[in-house]
Write an enzyme that holds these catalytic residues in place. Sequence first.
Site, PDB file in Angstrom:
ATOM      1  N   ASP A   1       0.865  -1.177   0.000  1.00 18.53           N
ATOM      2  CA  ASP A   1       0.000   0.000   0.000  1.00 18.53           C
ATOM      3  C   ASP A   1       0.907   1.235   0.000  1.00 18.53           C
ATOM      4  O   ASP A   1       1.643   1.469   0.959  1.00 18.53           O
ATOM      5  CB  ASP A   1      -0.882  -0.019   1.268  1.00 18.53           C
ATOM      6  CG  ASP A   1      -2.174   0.755   1.065  1.00 18.53           C
ATOM      7  OD1 ASP A   1      -3.235   0.262   1.480  1.00 18.53           O
ATOM      8  OD2 ASP A   1      -2.115   1.858   0.477  1.00 18.53           O
TER       9      ASP A   1
ATOM     10  N   ASP B   1      -2.661   5.034  -2.176  1.00 20.19           N
ATOM     11  CA  ASP B   1      -3.630   5.678  -1.294  1.00 20.19           C
ATOM     12  C   ASP B   1      -3.978   7.085  -1.806  1.00 20.19           C
ATOM     13  O   ASP B   1      -3.076   7.886  -2.084  1.00 20.19           O
ATOM     14  CB  ASP B   1      -2.977   5.796   0.093  1.00 20.19           C
ATOM     15  CG  ASP B   1      -3.967   6.191   1.156  1.00 20.19           C
ATOM     16  OD1 ASP B   1      -4.997   5.516   1.268  1.00 20.19           O
ATOM     17  OD2 ASP B   1      -3.719   7.182   1.848  1.00 20.19           O
TER      18      ASP B   1
HETATM   19  O1  TEU Z   1      -8.921   6.483   2.460  1.00 18.71           O
HETATM   20  C1  TEU Z   1      -9.320   7.773   2.026  1.00 18.71           C
HETATM   21  C2  TEU Z   1     -10.598   7.660   1.318  1.00 18.71           C
HETATM   22  O2  TEU Z   1     -10.762   8.156   0.263  1.00 18.71           O
HETATM   23  C3  TEU Z   1     -11.587   6.745   1.878  1.00 18.71           C
HETATM   24  O3  TEU Z   1     -11.759   7.126   3.248  1.00 18.71           O
HETATM   25  C4  TEU Z   1     -12.929   6.900   1.165  1.00 18.71           C
HETATM   26  O4  TEU Z   1     -13.297   8.266   1.159  1.00 18.71           O
HETATM   27  C5  TEU Z   1     -13.936   6.065   1.929  1.00 18.71           C
HETATM   28  O5  TEU Z   1     -13.512   4.734   1.851  1.00 18.71           O
HETATM   29  C6  TEU Z   1     -15.323   6.209   1.334  1.00 18.71           C
HETATM   30  O6  TEU Z   1     -16.204   5.540   2.198  1.00 18.71           O
HETATM   31  C7  TEU Z   1      -7.532   6.212   2.397  1.00 18.71           C
HETATM   32  C8  TEU Z   1      -7.276   4.956   3.206  1.00 18.71           C
HETATM   33  O7  TEU Z   1      -7.972   3.859   2.599  1.00 18.71           O
HETATM   34  C9  TEU Z   1      -7.774   5.209   4.613  1.00 18.71           C
HETATM   35  O8  TEU Z   1      -7.694   4.027   5.401  1.00 18.71           O
HETATM   36  C10 TEU Z   1      -6.912   6.307   5.218  1.00 18.71           C
HETATM   37  O9  TEU Z   1      -7.409   6.642   6.489  1.00 18.71           O
HETATM   38  C11 TEU Z   1      -6.913   7.562   4.331  1.00 18.71           C
HETATM   39  O10 TEU Z   1      -6.772   7.282   2.939  1.00 18.71           O
HETATM   40  C12 TEU Z   1      -5.751   8.460   4.720  1.00 18.71           C
HETATM   41  O11 TEU Z   1      -4.557   7.798   4.384  1.00 18.71           O
END
Ligand code: TEU
Length: 561
Positions: free
Chosen positions: A97, A198
Site C-alpha cells: 500500500d 492511497d
Molecule cells: O482512504 C481515504 C478515502 O478516500 C476513503 O476514506 C474513502 O473516502 C472512503 O472509503 C469512502 O467511504 C484512504 C485509506 O484507505 C484510509 O484508510 C486512510 O485513512 C486515508 O486514505 C488516509 O490515508
Amino acid sequence: MYKPEMNGVVYQIWPRSFKDSNDDGIGDLQGIISKLDYLKDLGITTIWLCPVYVSPNVDYGYDVSDYYNIQPEYGSLSDMDQLIQEAKNRGIGILMDLVANHTSNQHPWFQAALKDPQSKYRDYYIFKQGKNNKEPNNWIGLFGGSAWTKSNQPNEYVLTLFTPNQVDLNWENPEVRQEIYKVMKFWMNKGVAGFRMDVINIIAKTEGHPDKDPHKKGYQFADDLIISLPKSHEYLHEMYAEVLSKYPGLYLGEGMLVNPQSCASYSGFDQKELDMMFHFDLVLIGCGPLGKYDFRKLYRWKPQDFKSIFYKWQEASYKDRFWMGNFLSNHDNGRSVSRFGDEKKYRLPSAKAFIMSTMTAYGTPFIYQGEEIGMTNMKIDEQDWKDFEAISDYKMLQSMMHLPAFIAKKIVQKMTRDNARTIMQWDDGPHAGFSSVKPWFVLNPNHKTINVKHDQQDQDSILNFTKELIAYHQAHSVLQQGSFASTMTSHPQILAYIREDEQEKLLILINLDHKHATFKADNYKEMRTQLCNYSTYGPMVEKMVFRPYEARIVQLVGQMP
Ligand code: TEU
Ligand code: CA
C-alpha cells in the site's frame, strides 16, 4: 495497458486483525504466512497488503514514519522477504500500500522541517502563514475539523487533509517525487508485485491553496481544488516513466470522488498512468455528497440505485476502455453483507449474491478479509472505538450537525471503519483462532457460527461458493476480458448483465432484494445455469420467480429463430 495480472482475483488484508502468530494479540506478517495455503486454496492470485511500514498508528499505518522498515509489532524486513517469497511460491503476488499523499508527523523529514526552518525538508510539506489569526484557508479536513494544523512557528500552519498527524507531502517539489519513486523501487526490487496507491488523485493541490466558496460560512470541502487535478496526471506520467514502465507490476489507484471521465484518464488502457482505479460510489450508496457521515439521505437506497451505479461504471469502463478494481467492502467501509445484503434472515444467499456481482463484473474483482465467510458489522460500544475518522465525526455530528448523541452514535455504529476491522473469524474458539490471547480489538460474538472452520465443513457455505466463483472466474476468460452489456435495466430488483466473448455468452442475474422477483427471460434457445447461490434450483425457463437474493450465472446458447 492490458496486463495478465488484471485477470486475477485480489484479496485485501488489513494485517492488524488478520492473524496473530506470536500471541501478542496483534495480527502480523508471520500470521499471514501461516494462512497462505488457505488463500491459495481459495484461489486468489494477488494480495493487497494494507500498510505495514513503521507508523505511530494514529491511522493504523496510513501515517508512515519510515517507508523502508516494517512496524515492529507486525514483524521485520526478513519476515516481509519471507512473505513475498512464500506467496510467490504459491503463485501469489503481494501488492504493498503506497501512502504517498502524506507522511506521519513523526517522519524524520517532517521532524527535520520542524527543527530547522531553513531545512530543505520544509518544502517537502505545505507550510503556510495563517490569515487574520486563523487557518490559511477554509478547507475542511477529510476526517472533520480544519485541514490545517498549527506548526511550531507563530501563526504558521501545515496542511493535514486527514488526521492532524498526517502531513500532506508537497508533490510540486521534484525531490518529494523522487523520494517516493525511491521507495517504490526499493519494494519492487524486493519482489513485491506492485502497489495500491492511497488517495492518489489528490496529490496535486491548487496553487496558492485558495479558499473554497469564500462567501460561505465555516469550513468547506476543497473539492475541485484538490480532486483529480491535471497536475496529478503530470506526476503520474512521470511516475510511469521513472518506475511503472520499468518495473512490471500491478498498479492501482484509490480515487476519492472520481467519476468515469477522471478514471478514464487515470486507468485508461493507453494513458501510461495506472492499471486500475477504485471508485466509492457503491460503498457510499445512500450517503449524502459529503461522504459516509453525511446522513441527509438517511442511508436509504433501493435496488434500482445500486443498478444505476453499477451499470454507469461498468458501461463506461468497458466502452471507454479503462479498468477498475471492483469491490463492495474494504478496511474503510462496512461489511458488504451488512451494507448491501441481509445479515440476518438471508445472510447466506445475499452474501453470495453480492460476491457474485463483484466476481462477474468487468474489471478486477477484490475480496476483503472475512467477506468470503459473510462476516457482518458489529454494534461496537463507544469505549471500544478505535477509528479516528469515526471518533472525530461523532463529535462533528453533534457539534456541527447538532444531532443528539444517541443519534450520532447510531450513525457511527452503522458507518464506522471499525466494522471492517473486527478480528478475523477463523474458528469458534475463545479468540476465533486469531490468537491464543485476547486480541487487540473487539471480536464479533457471532464468530461462534460465522467462521472459516465452519464454512470449510459446509458444502453450501459462503466460503465454498466464493471458491467456486473464483474458480469459475479464473476458468472463463469471458469474465476477465469479455464485453459488458446491461440488460433488463428497468427491472426494479434484478441486476442483469451479459458478458460475452468468442467462446461464450453469459447472463448474470442477481435479485438485489429480500423479496421474490419475477421476470421473463429473452428468447434464447437454451439457458444453462452454471452457478446458483441456492443449493437447490430449477432450470431456467422463460417466465421465472427468483427467490430473495437469488443469483445465477447462466450460459446462453443460441438465439431462438
Ligand atoms: O482512504 C481515504 C478515502 O478516500 C476513503 O476514506 C474513502 O473516502 C472512503 O472509503 C469512502 O467511504 C484512504 C485509506 O484507505 C484510509 O484508510 C486512510 O485513512 C486515508 O486514505 C488516509 O490515508
Ligand atoms: Ca502478533
